[in-house]
Design a protein around this motif. Structure first.
Motif, PDB file in Angstrom:
ATOM      1  N   CYS A  75      28.036  32.268  35.213  1.00  0.00           N
ATOM      2  CA  CYS A  75      28.039  33.196  36.343  1.00  0.00           C
ATOM      3  C   CYS A  75      27.745  34.603  35.826  1.00  0.00           C
ATOM      4  CB  CYS A  75      29.391  33.180  37.042  1.00  0.00           C
ATOM      5  SG  CYS A  75      29.987  31.539  37.508  1.00  0.00           S
ATOM      6  N   CYS A  76      26.556  35.113  36.099  1.00  0.00           N
ATOM      7  CA  CYS A  76      26.171  36.443  35.632  1.00  0.00           C
ATOM      8  C   CYS A  76      26.194  37.455  36.762  1.00  0.00           C
ATOM      9  CB  CYS A  76      24.785  36.385  34.995  1.00  0.00           C
ATOM     10  SG  CYS A  76      24.775  35.538  33.403  1.00  0.00           S
ATOM     11  N   GLY A  77      26.214  38.744  36.381  1.00  0.00           N
ATOM     12  CA  GLY A  77      26.271  39.803  37.373  1.00  0.00           C
ATOM     13  C   GLY A  77      27.637  39.913  38.027  1.00  0.00           C
ATOM     14  N   ILE A  78      28.669  39.436  37.360  1.00  0.00           N
ATOM     15  CA  ILE A  78      30.030  39.444  37.893  1.00  0.00           C
ATOM     16  C   ILE A  78      30.953  40.155  36.907  1.00  0.00           C
ATOM     17  CG2 ILE A  78      31.999  38.019  38.601  1.00  0.00           C
ATOM     18  CD1 ILE A  78      30.040  35.852  39.421  1.00  0.00           C
ATOM     19  N   SER A  79      31.729  41.094  37.401  1.00  0.00           N
ATOM     20  CA  SER A  79      32.674  41.829  36.562  1.00  0.00           C
ATOM     21  C   SER A  79      34.077  41.253  36.708  1.00  0.00           C
ATOM     22  CB  SER A  79      32.701  43.310  36.946  1.00  0.00           C
ATOM     23  OG  SER A  79      31.437  43.898  36.741  1.00  0.00           O
ATOM     24  N   VAL A  80      34.824  41.235  35.621  1.00  0.00           N
ATOM     25  CA  VAL A  80      36.221  40.813  35.634  1.00  0.00           C
ATOM     26  C   VAL A  80      37.091  42.061  35.506  1.00  0.00           C
ATOM     27  CG1 VAL A  80      38.012  39.506  34.441  1.00  0.00           C
ATOM     28  CG2 VAL A  80      35.698  38.563  34.627  1.00  0.00           C
ATOM     29  N   TYR A  81      38.059  42.226  36.399  1.00  0.00           N
ATOM     30  CA  TYR A  81      38.903  43.414  36.345  1.00  0.00           C
ATOM     31  C   TYR A  81      40.389  43.092  36.266  1.00  0.00           C
ATOM     32  CZ  TYR A  81      39.473  42.583  41.388  1.00  0.00           C
ATOM     33  OH  TYR A  81      39.748  42.020  42.606  1.00  0.00           O
ATOM     34  N   GLY A  82      40.735  41.804  36.330  1.00  0.00           N
ATOM     35  CA  GLY A  82      42.156  41.459  36.279  1.00  0.00           C
ATOM     36  C   GLY A  82      42.407  40.093  35.680  1.00  0.00           C
ATOM     37  N   LEU A  83      43.500  39.980  34.894  1.00  0.00           N
ATOM     38  CA  LEU A  83      43.959  38.700  34.343  1.00  0.00           C
ATOM     39  C   LEU A  83      45.464  38.623  34.560  1.00  0.00           C
ATOM     40  CD1 LEU A  83      42.104  38.555  30.894  1.00  0.00           C
ATOM     41  CD2 LEU A  83      41.625  37.139  32.880  1.00  0.00           C
ATOM     42  N   LEU A  84      45.920  37.595  35.264  1.00  0.00           N
ATOM     43  CA  LEU A  84      47.337  37.471  35.575  1.00  0.00           C
ATOM     44  C   LEU A  84      47.797  36.048  35.288  1.00  0.00           C
ATOM     45  CD1 LEU A  84      49.905  38.749  36.800  1.00  0.00           C
ATOM     46  CD2 LEU A  84      49.098  37.958  39.043  1.00  0.00           C
ATOM     47  N   LYS A  85      48.849  35.905  34.496  1.00  0.00           N
ATOM     48  CA  LYS A  85      49.379  34.585  34.174  1.00  0.00           C
ATOM     49  C   LYS A  85      50.381  34.178  35.246  1.00  0.00           C
ATOM     50  CE  LYS A  85      49.489  31.009  31.529  1.00  0.00           C
ATOM     51  NZ  LYS A  85      50.220  30.908  30.262  1.00  0.00           N
ATOM     52  N   LEU A  86      50.134  33.029  35.897  1.00  0.00           N
ATOM     53  CA  LEU A  86      51.010  32.487  36.931  1.00  0.00           C
ATOM     54  C   LEU A  86      51.459  31.110  36.478  1.00  0.00           C
ATOM     55  CD1 LEU A  86      48.898  33.458  40.080  1.00  0.00           C
ATOM     56  CD2 LEU A  86      50.927  34.640  39.204  1.00  0.00           C
ATOM     57  N   ASP A  87      52.699  30.999  35.995  1.00  0.00           N
ATOM     58  CA  ASP A  87      53.222  29.747  35.449  1.00  0.00           C
ATOM     59  C   ASP A  87      52.301  29.257  34.330  1.00  0.00           C
ATOM     60  OD1 ASP A  87      55.398  29.791  37.217  1.00  0.00           O
ATOM     61  OD2 ASP A  87      54.188  28.886  38.807  1.00  0.00           O
ATOM     62  N   ASP A  88      51.651  28.109  34.517  1.00  0.00           N
ATOM     63  CA  ASP A  88      50.778  27.577  33.463  1.00  0.00           C
ATOM     64  C   ASP A  88      49.304  27.787  33.779  1.00  0.00           C
ATOM     65  OD1 ASP A  88      50.686  25.853  35.608  1.00  0.00           O
ATOM     66  OD2 ASP A  88      50.577  24.027  34.389  1.00  0.00           O
ATOM     67  N   LYS A  89      48.989  28.702  34.693  1.00  0.00           N
ATOM     68  CA  LYS A  89      47.601  28.955  35.086  1.00  0.00           C
ATOM     69  C   LYS A  89      47.282  30.453  34.950  1.00  0.00           C
ATOM     70  CE  LYS A  89      46.681  24.743  36.719  1.00  0.00           C
ATOM     71  NZ  LYS A  89      47.970  24.102  36.391  1.00  0.00           N
ATOM     72  N   TRP A  90      45.998  30.735  34.810  1.00  0.00           N
ATOM     73  CA  TRP A  90      45.515  32.107  34.792  1.00  0.00           C
ATOM     74  C   TRP A  90      44.781  32.409  36.100  1.00  0.00           C
ATOM     75  CZ3 TRP A  90      46.502  35.990  31.517  1.00  0.00           C
ATOM     76  CH2 TRP A  90      47.009  35.688  30.257  1.00  0.00           C
ATOM     77  N   GLU A  91      45.076  33.564  36.664  1.00  0.00           N
ATOM     78  CA  GLU A  91      44.330  34.064  37.823  1.00  0.00           C
ATOM     79  C   GLU A  91      43.378  35.136  37.318  1.00  0.00           C
ATOM     80  OE1 GLU A  91      46.134  34.874  41.925  1.00  0.00           O
ATOM     81  OE2 GLU A  91      45.818  36.890  41.116  1.00  0.00           O
ATOM     82  N   GLU A 290      39.602  45.702  26.357  1.00  0.00           N
ATOM     83  CA  GLU A 290      40.472  46.164  27.440  1.00  0.00           C
ATOM     84  C   GLU A 290      41.142  45.007  28.194  1.00  0.00           C
ATOM     85  OE1 GLU A 290      37.431  49.444  26.822  1.00  0.00           O
ATOM     86  OE2 GLU A 290      37.489  47.259  26.803  1.00  0.00           O
ATOM     87  N   LEU A 291      40.401  43.917  28.402  1.00  0.00           N
ATOM     88  CA  LEU A 291      40.965  42.804  29.174  1.00  0.00           C
ATOM     89  C   LEU A 291      42.138  42.147  28.452  1.00  0.00           C
ATOM     90  CD1 LEU A 291      37.831  41.085  30.763  1.00  0.00           C
ATOM     91  CD2 LEU A 291      39.682  42.274  31.948  1.00  0.00           C
ATOM     92  N   ALA A 292      42.119  42.173  27.121  1.00  0.00           N
ATOM     93  CA  ALA A 292      43.268  41.637  26.385  1.00  0.00           C
ATOM     94  C   ALA A 292      44.503  42.466  26.667  1.00  0.00           C
ATOM     95  CB  ALA A 292      42.958  41.609  24.891  1.00  0.00           C
ATOM     96  N   SER A 293      44.333  43.769  26.799  1.00  0.00           N
ATOM     97  CA  SER A 293      45.452  44.641  27.138  1.00  0.00           C
ATOM     98  C   SER A 293      45.959  44.351  28.551  1.00  0.00           C
ATOM     99  CB  SER A 293      45.019  46.101  27.017  1.00  0.00           C
ATOM    100  OG  SER A 293      46.069  46.977  27.372  1.00  0.00           O
ATOM    101  N   VAL A 294      45.023  44.154  29.478  1.00  0.00           N
ATOM    102  CA  VAL A 294      45.395  43.821  30.860  1.00  0.00           C
ATOM    103  C   VAL A 294      46.213  42.528  30.897  1.00  0.00           C
ATOM    104  CG1 VAL A 294      44.471  43.117  33.103  1.00  0.00           C
ATOM    105  CG2 VAL A 294      43.434  45.028  31.873  1.00  0.00           C
ATOM    106  N   ALA A 295      45.861  41.589  30.022  1.00  0.00           N
ATOM    107  CA  ALA A 295      46.553  40.296  29.978  1.00  0.00           C
ATOM    108  C   ALA A 295      47.901  40.376  29.273  1.00  0.00           C
ATOM    109  CB  ALA A 295      45.669  39.265  29.285  1.00  0.00           C
ATOM    110  N   GLY A 296      48.223  41.537  28.677  1.00  0.00           N
ATOM    111  CA  GLY A 296      49.517  41.711  28.032  1.00  0.00           C
ATOM    112  C   GLY A 296      49.543  41.352  26.566  1.00  0.00           C
ATOM    113  N   CYS A 297      48.368  41.308  25.936  1.00  0.00           N
ATOM    114  CA  CYS A 297      48.300  40.955  24.520  1.00  0.00           C
ATOM    115  C   CYS A 297      48.582  42.180  23.654  1.00  0.00           C
ATOM    116  CB  CYS A 297      46.917  40.396  24.183  1.00  0.00           C
ATOM    117  SG  CYS A 297      46.762  39.800  22.492  1.00  0.00           S
TER     118      CYS A 297
END
Length: 404
Positions: A75-91, A290-297
């Motif tokens: 999937c190209c032309g798509i930006s990711v701006y958030g990563l959220l861990k919900l139980d055993d899944k990633w949003e 930056e996304l690793a920081s958003v994910a809490g790493c």
């Protein structure tokens, strides 16, 4: 949309990981903000000793074809701006909606950090990576005659490509800026260039660089360098000259240069102008994390890896459950190393899924050895001592050393 694995970044690491993971039966999606996959590989090529020409675009096309033939989604032309861990899944929050996955692999690569000098906002001033893309991806020359400001591994590698592509360059010089640090020091630059002697276009330059490096002659050698510089690929490398400013009314017209003493101090009365119509600023790369920081790493700052990198182990797992990293986000290296890391990360993820079975440890060990072999034999070496730096990072992950 649900996937077993979402990979963010469609460069060498991301594509290589997707190919291995999809072959093991995982449902894989790659997300990239650029309009087509391949990352910086699309503009890279160089001669591999004894192996012929390595052409990144061809490698990218092969990987893209493999991923798609195995059912992977790109999937190209798509930006990711958030990563959220919900139980055993990633949003995973994107500009086209939300995606859910069990695992996330960050393969976001690196970004440029050019050293700026007065006049850098003029039309015709580009980062050296932008010049590479313009020339080697879009086949557009950046101008009639240009200059490269900054000397480092990135600059040397791209300069060789630009010379092969027929781009006219007057010279490569140092930046004269209070922000330049080592980048503006002749001795520091000569010392760094000695570690790149394997890239020299002639045998005598390779031999001379290796000898000088062994004898630690860089401090004395600067005083012996000719003012007209030494040539590589027909382009003068002026280690005793710095760019003071970029000049022009509505676009780049010239660069003001000054001669330096061995300590990097300007020599009075040596200023002059060099007529050019474009400038490439080369300040090196840093991990795009930056996304690793958003994910809490958590992060560690290691100079040999390019700066702040997400904490991870040799299997490319982070302390955040289900989050993995590969490629230049783990430390700035070559595309070949990124590809090997992508394969390792995929095997690590497949092992966590139980897909590899009793052979998991053997496959992981083989993949780790492959990464180390590719690293040790890679033509493109951005920083000396990178393996030692990585070993330090792995000890931090294991709790053996203090986080910085």
């Amino acid at each position: 949309m649900y996937k077993d694995l979402i990979i963010i970044g469609a460069g060498p690491a991301g594509l290589s990981a997707a190919a291995v993971a999809a072959a093991q039966g995982l449902q894989v999606a790659i997300i990239d903000e650029f309009p087509e996959p391949g990352g910086r590989m699309l503009g890279q090529f160089h001669q591999e000793p004894g192996k012929g020409m390595w052409v990144g675009k061809q490698i990218a096309e092969q990987l893209i074809g493999t991923v798609r033939s195995l059912g992977g989604t790109i999937c190209c032309g798509i930006s990711v701006y958030g990563l959220l861990k919900l139980d055993d899944k990633w949003e995973v929050s994107t500009s086209k909606g939300c995606m859910i996955s069990r695992f996330v692999l960050l393969a976001t690569g690196a970004a440029e950090a050019p050293v700026l000098i007065p006049g850098w906002t003029l039309p015709g001033v580009l980062s050296i990576g932008a010049v590479q893309v313009l020339t080697n991806v879009h086949y557009v020359k950046p101008g009639h005659r240009g200059m490269i400001i900054g000397m480092n591994m990135l600059a040397m590698a791209i300069t060789s490509e630009l010379a092969a592509s027929g781009v006219s360059l007057s010279c490569m010089v140092l930046p004269a800026s209070p922000l330049a640090g080592k980048a503006g020091n002749p001795v520091a630059n000569l010392t760094a260039l000695m570690t790149l002697s394997h890239l020299a276009p002639t045998s005598w330059m390779r031999w001379g660089g290796q000898l000088a490096g062994r004898l630690r002659l860089s401090g004395h050698a600067v005083a012996l360098l000719p003012r007209r510089g030494i040539k590589a690929w027909g382009i003068p490398l002026l280690l005793r000259t710095a760019a003071v400013s970029i000049n022009g009314r509505n676009e780049v017209e010239s660069v003001t240069l000054v001669d330096l003493d061995r300590h990097g101090k300007p020599i009075a009365g040596s200023q002059r102008e060099e007529k050019v119509d474009f400038v490439a600023l080369a300040g090196g790369l840093y991990p795009l994390a930056e996304l690793a920081s958003v994910a809490g790493c958590p992060f560690v700052d290691i100079e040999e890896l390019g700066g702040h990198v997400p904490l991870h182990n040799e299997r490319l797992q982070t302390p955040v459950d289900g989050l993995y990293v590969a490629g230049n986000i783990t430390g700035v290296e070559s595309a070949q190393v990124a590809m090997a890391q992508g394969q390792l990360a995929a095997i690590s993820i497949c092992s966590a899924c139980g897909l590899v079975g009793s052979e998991a440890d053997d496959q992981l060990t083989a993949a780790i050895h492959h990464v180390n072999h590719v690293r040790s034999t890679s033509l493109i070496q951005f920083h000396p001592g990178i393996q030692q730096a990585r070993n330090k990072l792995y000890r931090m992950m294991e709790g053996g050393e203090q986080l910085e």
